[in-house]
Scaffold this active site. Structure first.
Site, PDB file in Angstrom:
ATOM      1  N   LYS A   1       0.987  -1.196   0.232  1.00 32.37           N
ATOM      2  CA  LYS A   1       0.250  -0.286  -0.115  1.00 32.37           C
ATOM      3  C   LYS A   1       0.887   1.088  -0.151  1.00 32.37           C
ATOM      4  O   LYS A   1       0.649   2.488  -0.458  1.00 32.37           O
ATOM      5  CB  LYS A   1      -0.891   0.115   1.058  1.00 32.37           C
ATOM      6  CG  LYS A   1      -1.913  -1.325   1.646  1.00 32.37           C
ATOM      7  CD  LYS A   1      -2.472  -1.443   2.615  1.00 32.37           C
ATOM      8  CE  LYS A   1      -1.894  -1.851   3.935  1.00 32.37           C
ATOM      9  NZ  LYS A   1      -0.896  -2.305   4.582  1.00 32.37           N
TER      10      LYS A   1
ATOM     11  N   ARG B   1      -9.917   0.770   8.951  1.00 29.28           N
ATOM     12  CA  ARG B   1      -9.500  -0.494   8.814  1.00 29.28           C
ATOM     13  C   ARG B   1     -10.017  -0.933  10.025  1.00 29.28           C
ATOM     14  O   ARG B   1     -10.070  -2.526  10.263  1.00 29.28           O
ATOM     15  CB  ARG B   1      -8.188  -0.679  10.269  1.00 29.28           C
ATOM     16  CG  ARG B   1      -7.096  -0.592   9.209  1.00 29.28           C
ATOM     17  CD  ARG B   1      -6.074  -0.305  10.661  1.00 29.28           C
ATOM     18  NE  ARG B   1      -4.169  -1.879   9.800  1.00 29.28           N
ATOM     19  CZ  ARG B   1      -2.994  -0.475   9.421  1.00 29.28           C
ATOM     20  NH1 ARG B   1      -3.685   0.750   9.259  1.00 29.28           N
ATOM     21  NH2 ARG B   1      -2.872  -1.607   9.137  1.00 29.28           N
TER      22      ARG B   1
ATOM     23  N   ARG C   1      11.591  -5.766   4.794  1.00 29.23           N
ATOM     24  CA  ARG C   1      11.462  -3.999   4.999  1.00 29.23           C
ATOM     25  C   ARG C   1      12.437  -2.985   5.370  1.00 29.23           C
ATOM     26  O   ARG C   1      13.107  -4.022   6.684  1.00 29.23           O
ATOM     27  CB  ARG C   1      10.503  -3.546   4.766  1.00 29.23           C
ATOM     28  CG  ARG C   1      10.134  -2.495   4.800  1.00 29.23           C
ATOM     29  CD  ARG C   1       8.804  -1.442   4.980  1.00 29.23           C
ATOM     30  NE  ARG C   1       7.819  -2.552   6.118  1.00 29.23           N
ATOM     31  CZ  ARG C   1       6.671  -2.369   6.172  1.00 29.23           C
ATOM     32  NH1 ARG C   1       6.444  -1.815   5.061  1.00 29.23           N
ATOM     33  NH2 ARG C   1       5.984  -2.744   7.266  1.00 29.23           N
TER      34      ARG C   1
ATOM     35  N   ARG D   1      11.396  -0.903  10.878  1.00 29.79           N
ATOM     36  CA  ARG D   1      10.125  -0.902  12.064  1.00 29.79           C
ATOM     37  C   ARG D   1      10.042  -1.382  12.789  1.00 29.79           C
ATOM     38  O   ARG D   1      10.348  -3.102  12.517  1.00 29.79           O
ATOM     39  CB  ARG D   1       8.783  -1.001  11.023  1.00 29.79           C
ATOM     40  CG  ARG D   1       8.755   0.477  10.555  1.00 29.79           C
ATOM     41  CD  ARG D   1       7.614   0.822   9.855  1.00 29.79           C
ATOM     42  NE  ARG D   1       6.090  -0.254   9.751  1.00 29.79           N
ATOM     43  CZ  ARG D   1       5.431  -0.558   9.468  1.00 29.79           C
ATOM     44  NH1 ARG D   1       5.092   0.569   8.128  1.00 29.79           N
ATOM     45  NH2 ARG D   1       4.284  -0.472   9.788  1.00 29.79           N
TER      46      ARG D   1
ATOM     47  N   ARG E   1      -0.934  -8.422  13.437  1.00 25.15           N
ATOM     48  CA  ARG E   1      -1.288  -7.773  12.379  1.00 25.15           C
ATOM     49  C   ARG E   1      -2.416  -8.205  11.618  1.00 25.15           C
ATOM     50  O   ARG E   1      -2.863  -7.805  11.122  1.00 25.15           O
ATOM     51  CB  ARG E   1       0.243  -6.995  12.138  1.00 25.15           C
ATOM     52  CG  ARG E   1       0.464  -5.652  12.575  1.00 25.15           C
ATOM     53  CD  ARG E   1       1.913  -5.192  12.543  1.00 25.15           C
ATOM     54  NE  ARG E   1       1.728  -4.981  11.605  1.00 25.15           N
ATOM     55  CZ  ARG E   1       3.393  -4.700  10.608  1.00 25.15           C
ATOM     56  NH1 ARG E   1       4.654  -5.295  11.226  1.00 25.15           N
ATOM     57  NH2 ARG E   1       3.822  -4.201   8.790  1.00 25.15           N
TER      58      ARG E   1
HETATM   59  P1  AP5 Z   1       4.338  -1.505   2.087  1.00 21.24           P
HETATM   60  O1  AP5 Z   1       4.006  -0.556   0.382  1.00 21.24           O
HETATM   61  O2  AP5 Z   1       5.199  -1.286   2.578  1.00 21.24           O
HETATM   62  O3  AP5 Z   1       3.679  -1.941   2.470  1.00 21.24           O
HETATM   63  P2  AP5 Z   1       2.707  -1.882   2.877  1.00 21.24           P
HETATM   64  O4  AP5 Z   1       1.138  -2.393   2.879  1.00 21.24           O
HETATM   65  O5  AP5 Z   1       2.687  -0.393   3.341  1.00 21.24           O
HETATM   66  O6  AP5 Z   1       2.819  -2.476   4.831  1.00 21.24           O
HETATM   67  P3  AP5 Z   1       2.387  -1.805   5.552  1.00 21.24           P
HETATM   68  O7  AP5 Z   1       3.310  -2.920   6.774  1.00 21.24           O
HETATM   69  O8  AP5 Z   1       2.948   0.040   6.265  1.00 21.24           O
HETATM   70  O9  AP5 Z   1       1.294  -1.751   5.956  1.00 21.24           O
HETATM   71  P4  AP5 Z   1       0.309  -2.040   7.483  1.00 21.24           P
HETATM   72  O10 AP5 Z   1      -1.060  -1.081   7.327  1.00 21.24           O
HETATM   73  O11 AP5 Z   1       0.734  -3.330   8.034  1.00 21.24           O
HETATM   74  O12 AP5 Z   1       1.015   0.007   8.542  1.00 21.24           O
HETATM   75  P5  AP5 Z   1       0.367   1.423   8.636  1.00 21.24           P
HETATM   76  O13 AP5 Z   1       2.033   1.575   8.439  1.00 21.24           O
HETATM   77  O14 AP5 Z   1      -0.566   0.944   7.582  1.00 21.24           O
HETATM   78  O15 AP5 Z   1       5.859  -2.980   0.826  1.00 21.24           O
HETATM   79  C1  AP5 Z   1       5.866  -3.963   2.173  1.00 21.24           C
HETATM   80  C2  AP5 Z   1       7.638  -4.384   0.904  1.00 21.24           C
HETATM   81  O16 AP5 Z   1       7.115  -4.852   0.140  1.00 21.24           O
HETATM   82  C3  AP5 Z   1       8.495  -2.881   1.137  1.00 21.24           C
HETATM   83  O17 AP5 Z   1      10.295  -3.444   1.458  1.00 21.24           O
HETATM   84  C4  AP5 Z   1       8.695  -2.668  -0.158  1.00 21.24           C
HETATM   85  O18 AP5 Z   1       9.966  -2.500  -1.190  1.00 21.24           O
HETATM   86  C5  AP5 Z   1       8.092  -4.689  -0.643  1.00 21.24           C
HETATM   87  N1  AP5 Z   1       7.462  -4.126  -2.196  1.00 21.24           N
HETATM   88  C6  AP5 Z   1       6.733  -3.757  -1.692  1.00 21.24           C
HETATM   89  N2  AP5 Z   1       5.078  -3.691  -2.833  1.00 21.24           N
HETATM   90  C7  AP5 Z   1       5.588  -4.478  -3.585  1.00 21.24           C
HETATM   91  C8  AP5 Z   1       5.875  -5.243  -5.065  1.00 21.24           C
HETATM   92  N3  AP5 Z   1       4.864  -5.281  -6.023  1.00 21.24           N
HETATM   93  N4  AP5 Z   1       6.852  -6.689  -5.577  1.00 21.24           N
HETATM   94  C9  AP5 Z   1       7.482  -6.953  -5.163  1.00 21.24           C
HETATM   95  N5  AP5 Z   1       8.235  -6.137  -3.241  1.00 21.24           N
HETATM   96  C10 AP5 Z   1       7.140  -4.981  -2.372  1.00 21.24           C
HETATM   97  O19 AP5 Z   1       0.585   0.854   9.645  1.00 21.24           O
HETATM   98  C11 AP5 Z   1       1.047   0.825  11.465  1.00 21.24           C
HETATM   99  C12 AP5 Z   1       0.686   0.335  11.906  1.00 21.24           C
HETATM  100  O20 AP5 Z   1      -0.302   1.530  13.027  1.00 21.24           O
HETATM  101  C13 AP5 Z   1      -0.754  -0.226  12.437  1.00 21.24           C
HETATM  102  O21 AP5 Z   1      -0.369  -1.819  13.275  1.00 21.24           O
HETATM  103  C14 AP5 Z   1      -1.619   0.359  13.499  1.00 21.24           C
HETATM  104  O22 AP5 Z   1      -1.384  -0.103  15.257  1.00 21.24           O
HETATM  105  C15 AP5 Z   1      -1.748   1.141  13.492  1.00 21.24           C
HETATM  106  N6  AP5 Z   1      -2.638   1.821  12.717  1.00 21.24           N
HETATM  107  C16 AP5 Z   1      -2.625   2.117  11.530  1.00 21.24           C
HETATM  108  N7  AP5 Z   1      -3.320   2.353  10.943  1.00 21.24           N
HETATM  109  C17 AP5 Z   1      -4.495   2.321  11.322  1.00 21.24           C
HETATM  110  C18 AP5 Z   1      -6.334   2.395  12.024  1.00 21.24           C
HETATM  111  N8  AP5 Z   1      -7.038   3.125  11.088  1.00 21.24           N
HETATM  112  N9  AP5 Z   1      -6.531   2.185  12.784  1.00 21.24           N
HETATM  113  C19 AP5 Z   1      -6.116   1.551  14.109  1.00 21.24           C
HETATM  114  N10 AP5 Z   1      -4.334   1.571  13.915  1.00 21.24           N
HETATM  115  C20 AP5 Z   1      -4.288   0.999  12.713  1.00 21.24           C
END
Ligand code: AP5
Length: 216
Positions: free
Chosen positions: A15, A90, A129, A162, A173
């Site tokens: 994402k 979410r 990552r 991270r 998660r």
């Molecule tokens: P990346 O693009 O970083 O993946 P992502 O989907 O953004 O993964 P996240 O881990 O950031 O998502 P998340 O939803 O767990 O975390 P968030 O920060 O929102 O890609 C991942 C890896 O793959 C990278 O190394 C990249 O290079 C590689 N890659 C990407 N695309 C690729 C492809 N097509 N092919 C090959 N490789 C690829 O949330 C973190 C925390 O915040 C949550 O756990 C929660 O505690 C809190 N939080 C955030 N939002 C909320 C909410 N709405 N409600 C409650 N708590 C929340």
């Protein structure tokens, strides 16, 4: 063109990677709740102190807190030209609050882009990552390496792992994703907004496919 966009998918589906590509290409506002919480943690604010306890264990930050920060950000003037919601909503209460808010501010959601990915690949992506400490750009130690080891190609900032990118937090998660977030796909399917993409394809190919769809 579709310009008010929700990006969905499990942790590690890509994402954040896709959001950065779309943001640069279409000049959309990128609203990542995960990045907002991590910025607050870095700045040592009250929000950051509260969020850290949840994020480090892989738990969700309470709905009322998360809805509050998104309401404030999405209501700002710069979102008029289009926005990418990354990591929000979410939960069902978050999706319902978003639906009310977008009506209130007259910025309706045009589409929900969902990135499908299998669990084995999610674990591979998350464990390898690395993220830029300065601008947040994501890398991978095997498949998306920076030109210089440990240094961001875009801004020269240092790369780090991270705190929640470990096996234990990832399990939590993923279970929150399956139990609370995945059911929202049905919610958006019923609303006629959902579009699925296979994120097992390389990030450039995913970007091209999504671009083509948004411009249809
Ligand atoms: P990346 O693009 O970083 O993946 P992502 O989907 O953004 O993964 P996240 O881990 O950031 O998502 P998340 O939803 O767990 O975390 P968030 O920060 O929102 O890609 C991942 C890896 O793959 C990278 O190394 C990249 O290079 C590689 N890659 C990407 N695309 C690729 C492809 N097509 N092919 C090959 N490789 C690829 O949330 C973190 C925390 O915040 C949550 O756990 C929660 O505690 C809190 N939080 C955030 N939002 C909320 C909410 N709405 N409600 C409650 N708590 C929340």
């Amino acid at each position: 063109m579709k310009k008010n966009i929700i990006l969905m998918g499990p942790p590690g589906a890509g994402k954040g990677t896709l959001a950065k590509q779309l943001k640069n290409y279409y000049n959309l506002v990128h609203i990542s709740t995960g990045d907002m919480f991590r910025d607050a943690i870095k700045a040592g604010t009250e929000l950051g102190k509260l969020a850290k306890g949840y994020i480090d264990h892989g738990d969700l930050v309470p709905d009322e807190v998360t809805i509050g920060i998104v309401k404030e950000r999405l209501s700002q003037k710069d979102c008029e030209g289009g926005f990418l919601l990354d990591g929000f909503p979410r939960t069902l209460p978050q999706a319902e609050a978003l639906s009310l808010l977008t009506k209130e501010i007259n910025r309706p959601i045009d589409t929900v882009v969902n990135l499908d990915c299998d669990e084995k690949e999610l674990v591979r992506r998350i464990s390898g990552r690395r993220v830029c400490k300065t601008c947040g750009a994501p890398y991978h130690i095997d498949t998306m390496k920076p030109k210089v080891d440990g240094v961001c190609d875009l801004c020269g900032g240092p790369l780090y792992q991270r705190a929640d990118d470990n096996e234990e937090a990832l399990k939590v998660r993923l279970s929150h994703y399956v139990n609370q977030t995945k059911p929202l796909l049905d919610y958006y399917e019923k609303a006629g907004l959902l579009r699925n993409f296979n994120s097992l394809r390389g990030s450039e190919q995913v970007f091209d496919e999504v671009k083509e769809f948004l411009e249809k």
